[in-house]
Design an enzyme around this catalytic site. Structure first.
Site, PDB file in Angstrom:
ATOM      1  N   THR A   6      50.549  11.349 -44.390  1.00 12.38           N
ATOM      2  CA  THR A   6      49.710  12.477 -44.831  1.00 12.38           C
ATOM      3  C   THR A   6      50.554  13.521 -45.555  1.00 12.38           C
ATOM      4  O   THR A   6      50.090  14.163 -46.490  1.00 12.38           O
ATOM      5  CB  THR A   6      48.967  13.112 -43.643  1.00 12.38           C
ATOM      6  N   GLY A  27      51.023  22.534 -47.618  1.00 11.93           N
ATOM      7  CA  GLY A  27      49.810  22.462 -48.439  1.00 11.93           C
ATOM      8  C   GLY A  27      50.011  22.978 -49.853  1.00 11.93           C
ATOM      9  O   GLY A  27      49.345  22.536 -50.784  1.00 11.93           O
ATOM     10  N   GLU A  28      50.910  23.938 -50.018  1.00 15.82           N
ATOM     11  CA  GLU A  28      51.016  24.594 -51.313  1.00 15.82           C
ATOM     12  C   GLU A  28      52.349  24.393 -52.028  1.00 15.82           C
ATOM     13  O   GLU A  28      52.425  24.497 -53.252  1.00 15.82           O
ATOM     14  CB  GLU A  28      50.725  26.092 -51.146  1.00 15.82           C
TER      15      GLU A  28
HETATM   16 MO1  MOS Z   1      45.046  28.011 -49.919  1.00 16.52          MO
HETATM   17  S1  MOS Z   1      45.079  28.769 -51.803  1.00 16.52           S
HETATM   18  O1  MOS Z   1      45.583  29.293 -49.021  1.00 16.52           O
HETATM   19  O2  MOS Z   1      43.735  27.136 -49.504  1.00 16.52           O
END
Ligand code: MOS
Length: 757
Positions: free
Chosen positions: A654, A723-724
């Protein structure tokens, strides 16, 4: 240093642990078989369908709204307008004392006002027996307007920008030394202006809501990144008790920040259901998403760097202008990465913001950092050209030992290793440093690098873990599953902590009836939930150990608690012990549960305390190879490698997908994505996937993703959010590879071929 490679091998070599392994996603079968149901897939016997009518002026008042033709269509149940519909309560003013107040996408009270604040604002809702009827009737609603002057053109208005205000979590400016003087005195310097366009959210699942009222009780099926704040917001807007609202969000078809706030579609679905007494589904068309869900700000940025001949930076200047809507959004942290990346003695950072009569901007994967790193990392590359120095070498010479502004320690930072490993794996040594010197047949070949950077944060979560007599371990937390493997990684963590097989762990999530989880945003959900799961499991172990030491006939009677280990489906001390089943049976319990509660105050205190000690962030090194057609100047990305220092990797599969997804989204930012706004009237003119170009499979090369897997000493389990970070630096790596292939610096995204001809 020990480096463990991703994917080919598990991130951990401890075969007794699930953390680190490439575990399949628990929700995978439900998604691939179509069993997983999204917000627009819930049926009710009396279900009605809603569609929005959008304003066609950027600013003004509705003087009349003719709904007769729409009402006359067979199957139309109601047409809601500001004239016909009881208003919701206005949204609360944003306040740090109640973080949930931040969740309002805009300050507009939809259908509670005749005012129009942007071109596309919803001004009516049609409710009908079928979605087709609702959409057709919506096209027949005829508003009349008194138009007012509007400022919608970022290019024309950016000169009116004012200094952005700092917030508790994000500072809008910084000064160290005298950067302008150092720049003027520097023997080598670059001074560049960058621009990035607005971009729109295009999650695979367009926003959808299914709302069902029963008296003052509301059930809402909604794809959201923020269940608890959404619930609180709806309670305030509709004047009903929070406890009576249930939000169900088991599957979210992508979020990226676009489902982190409450936008018009959600509110109007709930309002339409309230007014008509029917269950109402409002599934936004792609076009309605563009008109009602904020996107990424446009920006203009200046990056100026001064350096000595040996590459050491003497001056670093990064200033920016972003825009908000006049009715919402906030200035983006465009220079946030530049605070931490390079050891310059003189630094000047300033973020500015201008308000426009456009839909509010909002979070979009690494808001601020993704476009900020485009400018900074492009400028560093350009400085390398000026110095005649390898761009990796230039970065290494300026790699700081401590935070360049605050002087704090880095809570682990292995950017040097990331670049070293990446250079070796990518074959950087084979790069001819001259521009335009590498060819493959007729194609010009270019190679570029850029640094990825995203802060690591943690918020608060409440979690319960329950061991049931049959041996099942249930983890309960209102987490959000947007496709990234939320439940899977928490199940891995809980299985390791309690020493049970993964198959025996069930994670319950996506429901406001569960203990409240964190928002799925800011790359914080996994670390936040992990901290809660670890604490709850520790508490559960203590309780179970207590039972095991007291239970009649227990082999652990009299053992010291410190000697008791949770493993192999039970508790053991040395060779003695018992299974959980035996323990619960001996203790006469059908389950044992432990709960931890998240506290906003504790979160804030921890955040502010830690910020003084450490800078916590995920970093990475992107390696990009492009091929450019010398006749058309078409750019194709042909190879990619990202090496990340992202702490402990919980799930190799993942995590690789999440990082790859960020890189793919960055390719869109680099080469194609651009929300086109008509400067005359503020209308989005390409609100569809046919005209707003996302990367498709043919645009995406094989993407290699690797990581250093070095635990962060100050994060739960050593993990950092991922995530970012993947998207940051991507656009710069592409631009830098294009610079290498063609000799041309494109500082204006997206890099379309017209800019290279
Ligand atoms: Mo994110 S832009 O904090 O889903």
């Amino acid at each position: 240093m020990s480096i463990k490679y991703a994917e080919a091998e598990p991130a951990t070599t401890d075969a007794t642990k699930y953390v680190g392994r490439a575990v399949d996603r628990i929700d995978g079968p439900a998604k691939t078989t179509g069993e997983a149901r999204f917000a627009a897939e819930y049926s009710y016997p009396d279900l009605a369908y809603a569609a929005l009518v959008h304003a066609t002026i950027p600013r003004g008042r509705i003087t009349a709204i003719d709904t007769a033709a729409a009402r006359a269509v067979r199957g139309v149940i109601d047409v809601l307008t500001h004239e016909s519909t009881p208003a919701m309560k206005p949204p609360p003013k944003p306040s740090v004392l109640d973080l949930s107040s931040m969740v309002a996408g805009t300050s507009v009270n939809y259908l509670g006002t005749d005012e129009v604040h942007w071109n596309g604002q919803p001004i009516a809702v049609v409710v009908a027996e079928t979605p087709e009827t609702a959409r057709y009737a919506a096209s027949l609603v005829r508003p009349a307007y008194q138009e007012l002057p509007a400022a919608t053109d970022f290019e024309a208005e950016k000169h009116h920008a004012v200094p952005q205000k700092s917030s508790l979590i994000s500072e809008a400016s910084a000064n160290k030394g005298d950067a302008p003087a150092a720049l003027a005195a520097a023997p080598y310097a670059v001074d560049l202006t960058f621009s990035t366009p607005p971009q729109s959210h295009n999650a695979i699942e367009p926003h959808a809501s299914t709302a069902v009222w029963d008296g003052d009780r509301l059930t809402l099926h909604e794809g959201t990144q923020n269940i608890p704040w959404t619930r609180r917001h709806l309670a305030l807007r509709f004047g009903v008790p929070e406890k009576g609202i249930r939000i169900l969000s088991p599957y979210v078809g992508g979020g990226f920040g676009g489902k982190g706030s409450v936008w018009a579609g959600t509110l109007l679905a709930v309002l339409a259901a309230r007014v008509t007494g029917r269950a109402v589904r409002l599934a936004l068309t792609r076009e309605s998403v563009y008109h009602t869900v904020g996107g990424r700000t446009a920006s203009t940025q200046r990056v100026a760097l001064g350096a000595e001949a040996d590459g050491r930076l003497t001056a670093l200047i990064h200033t920016s202008v972003s825009r908000t809507g006049r009715t919402g959004g906030s200035g983006e942290q465009i220079t946030a990465g530049s605070r931490h990346l390079y050891a310059a003695p003189n630094i000047h950072l300033q973020q500015n913001v201008v308000q426009l009569d456009l839909l509010a901007n909002t979070f979009m994967r690494a808001p601020g950092e993704s476009i900020g790193t485009f400018a900074m990392e492009s400028a560093v590359d350009e400085l390398a050209w000026k110095l005649g120095m390898d761009p990796i070498e230039l970065r290494m010479r300026n790699e700081p030992e401590r935070d360049p502004l605050g002087g704090q320690e880095f809570s682990g930072r292995r950017l040097r290793e990331a670049y070293a490993l990446g250079a070796e794996r990518f074959g950087w040594h084979a790069r001819d440093p001259r521009a335009g010197a590498m060819r493959d047949g007729k194609w010009l070949v270019g190679m570029g690098v850029a640094t990825a950077y995203h802060p690591s944060l943690q918020m608060m979560a409440s979690v319960t873990v329950r061991l049931e007599a049959a041996g099942t371990l249930v983890v309960r937390c209102g987490l959000h599953e947007m496709g990234m493997g939320t439940a899977t990684v928490q199940a891995q963590i809980a299985a390791d902590e309690m020493g049970v097989p993964l198959e025996q762990v069930r994670v319950e999530y996506g429901d406001s009836d569960l203990p409240p989880g964190p928002q799925a945003g800011g790359s914080m959900q996994t670390a936040t939930a992990a901290a809660g799961v670890l604490a709850a499991c520790a508490k559960l172990k203590r309780t179970l150990t207590g039972l095991a030491r007291r239970a009649p006939g227990s082999p652990l009677r009299g053992t010291r608690p410190a000697d008791v280990q949770a493993r192999d489906g039970g508790l053991y001390a040395g060779g003695r012990g018992l299974t959980y089943k035996e323990l619960l049976s001996a203790a006469g319990r059908d389950h044992v549960e432990a709960e931890v509660k998240g506290s906003t105050l504790a979160f804030m205190a921890k955040f502010l305390r830690e910020r003084r000690k450490w800078v916590k962030a995920a970093t990475g090194a992107h390696f990009c190879e492009v091929r450019v057609d010398p006749d058309t100047m078409e750019v194709r990305v042909s190879r990619w490698l990202g090496v990340f220092d992202a702490g402990t990797i919980i799930n190799a599969r993942t995590a690789a997908s999440q990082l790859r997804g960020g890189i793919v989204m960055g390719l869109g930012m680099a080469l194609s994505e651009h929300t086109l706004i008509d400067p005359r009237n503020g209308r989005v003119v390409n609100p569809s996937l046919s005209e707003y170009h996302l990367p498709v499979h043919a645009d995406v090369p094989h993407i290699d993703v690797e990581w250093l897997n070095e635990p962060d000493p100050n994060m739960p389990l050593g993990l950092r959010g991922i995530g970012e970070v993947g998207i940051t630096g991507v656009a710069a790596a592409v631009a830098n590879a294009v610079r290498h292939a063609t000799g041309k610096r494109v500082a204006d995204l997206p890099i379309t071929l017209d800019k290279l001809l």
